[in-house]
Motif scaffolding. Structure first.
Motif, PDB file in Angstrom:
ATOM      1  N   CYS A 303       0.846  -1.359  -0.003  1.00  0.00           N
ATOM      2  CA  CYS A 303      -0.169   0.128   0.034  1.00  0.00           C
ATOM      3  C   CYS A 303       0.823   1.225   0.006  1.00  0.00           C
ATOM      4  O   CYS A 303       2.017   1.110   0.711  1.00  0.00           O
ATOM      5  N   GLY A 304       0.287   2.378  -0.590  1.00  0.00           N
ATOM      6  CA  GLY A 304       1.137   3.556  -0.444  1.00  0.00           C
ATOM      7  C   GLY A 304       2.520   3.847  -0.934  1.00  0.00           C
ATOM      8  O   GLY A 304       2.843   3.058  -2.120  1.00  0.00           O
ATOM      9  N   SER A 350       6.216  -3.570   3.417  1.00  0.00           N
ATOM     10  CA  SER A 350       5.340  -2.937   4.418  1.00  0.00           C
ATOM     11  C   SER A 350       6.408  -2.358   5.427  1.00  0.00           C
ATOM     12  O   SER A 350       7.287  -3.057   5.902  1.00  0.00           O
ATOM     13  N   GLN A 351       6.350  -1.127   5.801  1.00  0.00           N
ATOM     14  CA  GLN A 351       7.235  -0.530   6.832  1.00  0.00           C
ATOM     15  C   GLN A 351       6.820  -0.869   8.115  1.00  0.00           C
ATOM     16  O   GLN A 351       7.610  -1.598   8.938  1.00  0.00           O
ATOM     17  N   SER A 352       5.539  -0.755   8.267  1.00  0.00           N
ATOM     18  CA  SER A 352       5.165  -1.145   9.718  1.00  0.00           C
ATOM     19  C   SER A 352       4.826  -2.685   9.856  1.00  0.00           C
ATOM     20  O   SER A 352       5.019  -3.059  10.848  1.00  0.00           O
ATOM     21  N   GLY A 353       4.663  -3.461   8.803  1.00  0.00           N
ATOM     22  CA  GLY A 353       4.457  -4.814   9.077  1.00  0.00           C
ATOM     23  C   GLY A 353       3.222  -5.112   9.600  1.00  0.00           C
ATOM     24  O   GLY A 353       2.819  -6.107   9.928  1.00  0.00           O
ATOM     25  N   THR A 355       0.073  -3.368   8.113  1.00  0.00           N
ATOM     26  CA  THR A 355      -1.038  -2.681   7.352  1.00  0.00           C
ATOM     27  C   THR A 355      -2.030  -3.960   6.889  1.00  0.00           C
ATOM     28  O   THR A 355      -1.783  -4.888   6.350  1.00  0.00           O
ATOM     29  N   VAL A 401       4.433  10.461   9.753  1.00  0.00           N
ATOM     30  CA  VAL A 401       3.636   9.683   9.013  1.00  0.00           C
ATOM     31  C   VAL A 401       3.936   9.708   7.533  1.00  0.00           C
ATOM     32  O   VAL A 401       3.763   8.401   6.861  1.00  0.00           O
ATOM     33  N   ALA A 402       4.421  10.638   7.081  1.00  0.00           N
ATOM     34  CA  ALA A 402       5.023  10.337   5.588  1.00  0.00           C
ATOM     35  C   ALA A 402       6.222   9.686   5.599  1.00  0.00           C
ATOM     36  O   ALA A 402       7.268   9.885   6.381  1.00  0.00           O
ATOM     37  N   SER A 403       6.145   8.453   4.690  1.00  0.00           N
ATOM     38  CA  SER A 403       7.348   7.357   4.826  1.00  0.00           C
ATOM     39  C   SER A 403       8.418   8.076   3.678  1.00  0.00           C
ATOM     40  O   SER A 403       8.054   8.419   2.744  1.00  0.00           O
ATOM     41  N   LEU A 487       2.422  11.710  -3.963  1.00  0.00           N
ATOM     42  CA  LEU A 487       1.882  11.024  -2.702  1.00  0.00           C
ATOM     43  C   LEU A 487       2.414  11.978  -1.675  1.00  0.00           C
ATOM     44  O   LEU A 487       1.610  12.541  -0.857  1.00  0.00           O
ATOM     45  N   LYS A 488       3.620  12.103  -1.672  1.00  0.00           N
ATOM     46  CA  LYS A 488       4.388  13.086  -0.789  1.00  0.00           C
ATOM     47  C   LYS A 488       3.780  14.351  -0.541  1.00  0.00           C
ATOM     48  O   LYS A 488       3.468  14.717   0.466  1.00  0.00           O
ATOM     49  N   GLU A 491       0.084  14.190   0.671  1.00  0.00           N
ATOM     50  CA  GLU A 491      -0.290  13.951   2.305  1.00  0.00           C
ATOM     51  C   GLU A 491       0.255  14.927   3.243  1.00  0.00           C
ATOM     52  O   GLU A 491      -0.335  15.018   3.981  1.00  0.00           O
TER      53      GLU A 491
HETATM   54  C1  AGP Z   1       3.423   6.911   3.341  1.00  0.00           C
HETATM   55  O1  AGP Z   1       3.927   8.092   3.197  1.00  0.00           O
HETATM   56  C2  AGP Z   1       1.877   6.735   3.789  1.00  0.00           C
HETATM   57  N1  AGP Z   1       1.796   7.367   5.137  1.00  0.00           N
HETATM   58  C3  AGP Z   1       1.416   5.619   3.355  1.00  0.00           C
HETATM   59  O2  AGP Z   1       1.163   5.312   2.082  1.00  0.00           O
HETATM   60  C4  AGP Z   1       2.209   3.930   3.834  1.00  0.00           C
HETATM   61  O3  AGP Z   1       3.214   4.006   2.969  1.00  0.00           O
HETATM   62  C5  AGP Z   1       1.143   2.968   3.797  1.00  0.00           C
HETATM   63  O4  AGP Z   1       0.006   3.137   4.352  1.00  0.00           O
HETATM   64  C6  AGP Z   1       1.714   1.643   3.527  1.00  0.00           C
HETATM   65  O5  AGP Z   1       2.274   1.422   5.011  1.00  0.00           O
HETATM   66  P1  AGP Z   1       3.191   0.274   5.464  1.00  0.00           P
HETATM   67  O6  AGP Z   1       4.478   0.366   4.733  1.00  0.00           O
HETATM   68  O7  AGP Z   1       3.281   0.533   6.892  1.00  0.00           O
HETATM   69  O8  AGP Z   1       2.549  -1.098   5.183  1.00  0.00           O
END
Ligand code: AGP
Length: 611
Positions: A303-304, A350-353, A355, A401-403, A487-488, A491
């Protein structure tokens, strides 16, 4: 979405809860609250708005007690308001609950409770949980058993932290589909949605698994499965520092994280491609020739921003390894009836793992026999635990929040993965790999060079802050970078912005171009630059302001674009990680000029754990 914390011990809970919420505010920030047990009763303070509002309330109305729970909210059921804020209490003030997630069958349970005479004051699904536990408690079940009974009725994804008026030394945590970590202290124990909330107190943590319930006292932590069997869980020692989760003098987490990129990209690369080693080290990731021969389809799903990093992977694997790759956003993948079997490899990013959509995509793939490789940042997260193999990107906690830094590390991971697959299937020679490897090693210092000139983006943001529409255009890999750049800007600067394949402009969107439009052309793919230059001319002729991002030495583009941001020269395939940095800085400084809340943009939350 939503951050939850809990504390049981000998120290005063309110300051510990507030401190934890402070570290979790990135998860949701439309209201906040705490519930503290004073030895006799549970007292609640909660309010709409940022955590600062709650802190003011707590200073004016100090609470005392050594047991408590806290919450910072990203609204799902019911608008942000004082009454919808968490914690929620049962009517008789016996049970207090904080909740992250969604209870899908709450209407049905609510109807049942209404019939039993319960009254509801909020619009939330969470209040139902407080009443339901209370209902079982009144029926004679112990606090613990009342929680087990209630939880067995709940459908959806949730993490809960619960206290009971009659149990002043007990804190209960429940997890199903939303993250929850338990911190083990000395004579005190903690619960939190994420590790940074615990690091001021402990580095010893347990990750709760789905359908588990933990009962904490000051001296004990007992983890149960849903049938109340005791579960033995290994403790995990957190190695990164609290500074990693703090601003360290930067005005915003986003800026700090942008500046961490040289270090993070270096670490991601060196962990997998050691300087004095022979090649690529994937540790336990099982992707050798034999395994790859058994794969005839790869999906990249995320996502995102993680999806945009995934798109770079798709492009490279197809271009270099010549294996077909299908990319899809996770929210669509889960409903598109994808073709999956044991010959499919699903790469999730996924950053958070955590989503929700990405996690569900992973589960669908596994149910259908596919192999899942996860590219993840958060160690021990749900996606990391459920995937067959994990490629950790080692970016450390990303708070804004912005990755930003996670994207760069994910793209670096994609380079490494592509090289590994290409070597394994014979589509890359050792010499070709070495050339890419040597260039990979130069990326961190090249990112540093871009960051040293951040004044360029700052000035451009000042110049263009009044534009109303922004188009990011590019071709090939540049188009993929455009999507992340757009996107950046959306958001954090709340600007209308779109990414278009440069060649598509003429098929419709060019009608929107006027003098209030800024067109940002990513032009780092030199073999495609002539065509992109033509597109810049076309939009200029229609009044647009134009800005380009190109590799150093490309003077032609400066003849057409109003402004050019130069990045150091590199191989075309490696350019995305460099070309994206000016986009990050431009979005950051645009947001700064426009006065938005950069680290906590409106309506967003860091980790999207609901569908
Ligand atoms: C990125 O700037 C956003 N905040 C969002 O798109 C994010 O990358 C997306 O929700 C996916 O998150 P994740 O990497 O934790 O799965």
């Amino acid at each position: 979405m939503c951050g939850i914390v809990g504390y049981v011990g000998k120290n005063q809970a309110p300051s510990i809860l507030i401190d934890g919420l402070n570290k979790l505010e990135y998860r949701g920030y439309d209201s906040a609250g705490i519930a503290v047990h004073d030895g006799q009763n549970i007292n609640i303070l909660k309010t709409k708005g940022r955590l600062s509002n709650l802190i003011k309330l707590v200073i004016e109305n100090p609470l005392t007690g050594t047991l408590g729970i806290g919450h910072t909210r990203w609204a799902t059921h019911g608008a942000p308001s004082d009454v919808n804020s968490h914690p929620h209490m049962s009517e008789d003030h016996v049970i207090a609950v904080v909740h992250n997630g969604i209870i899908e069958n709450y209407m049905e349970i609510k109807a049942e409770l209404l019939e039993k005479g319960y009254h509801f004051i909020s619009e939330t699904d969470t209040e139902t949980i407080a009443h339901l536990i209370d209902c079982y408690y009144r029926d004679g079940f112990s606090f613990e058993d009342a929680v087990f009974k209630a939880v067995s009725r709940l459908e959806g994804a949730y993490a809960l932290s619960i206290i009971c008026r009659d149990c002043p030394g007990t804190l209960i945590a429940v997890r199903k589909g939303a993250p929850l970590v338990i911190g083990k202290g000395e004579g005190e124990n903690f619960i939190a949605s994420d590790i940074p909330a615990l690091l001021n107190y402990t580095r010893e943590v347990y990750f709760l698994e789905d359908n588990e319930i933990a009962v904490l006292t000051e001296n004990s932590i007992t983890i149960y499965d849903k049938d109340k069997n005791v579960v033995n869980r290994d403790i995990y020692h957190v190695t990164w520092d609290i500074e990693a989760a703090e601003k360290s003098g930067y005005a915003h987490f986003m800026l700090k994280e942008i500046h961490e990129q040289p270090k993070i990209v270096r670490e991601t690369i060196l962990k997998r491609v050691p300087e004095n080693g022979d090649g690529i080290v994937l540790d336990n990731i099982k992707l050798d020739k034999q395994e790859l021969d058994n794969i005839d389809r790869i999906y990249v799903v995320a996502c995102g921003t993680a999806y945009y990093a995934g798109l770079i992977g798709k492009h490279l694997i197809e271009k270099i390894c010549r294996i077909p790759v299908i990319s899809e956003v996770a929210s669509e993948f889960r409903y598109m009836d994808p073709i999956l079997d044991e010959r499919t490899l699903l790469i999730v990013v996924s950053q958070s793992g955590e989503t929700a959509d990405t996690l569900e995509a992973l589960r669908i793939a596994k149910r259908n026999g596919a192999r899942v490789l996860a590219i993840v940042n958060a160690v021990g997260s749900s996606i990391a635990r459920e995937a067959d193999d994990v490629f950790y990107i080692l970016a450390g906690p990303e708070i804004a929040v912005a990755s930003t830094k996670a994207y760069s590390a994910q793209v670096a991971a994609m380079y490494i993965l592509t090289c590994h697959i290409a070597l394994a299937v014979g589509k890359m020679t050792e010499e070709e790999f070495k050339a890419i490897r040597d260039e990979l090693y130069t990326l961190p210092s090249k990112i540093e060079l871009i960051l040293q000139k951040e004044n360029v983006e700052k000035k451009l943001a000042e110049k263009y802050k009044d534009v109303r529409n922004v188009f990011f255009i590019g071709r090939g890999l540049d188009y993929l970078v455009s999507q992340e750049g757009s996107l950046k800007l959306k958001e954090i600067a709340y600007l209308h912005s779109e990414a278009y394949a440069a060649g598509e402009l003429k098929h419709g969107p060019i009608a929107m171009i006027d003098e209030n439009t800024l067109v940002v052309a990513i032009a780092a793919q030199e073999e495609l630059i002539e065509k992109t230059i033509n597109n810049i001319k076309e939009v200029k002729a229609r009044g647009a302001k134009t800005m380009a991002i190109a590799m150093k030495g490309n003077t032609k583009i400066a003849e057409v674009a109003d402004d050019v941001i130069y990045i150091p020269r590199t191989m075309g395939i490696l350019a995305p990680v460099l070309a994206n940095i000016p986009n990050q800085l431009f979005a950051y400084y645009m947001a700064l000029s426009l006065g938005t809340d950069i680290d906590k943009p409106r309506n967003l939350a860091k980790s999207v754990t609901v569908e």
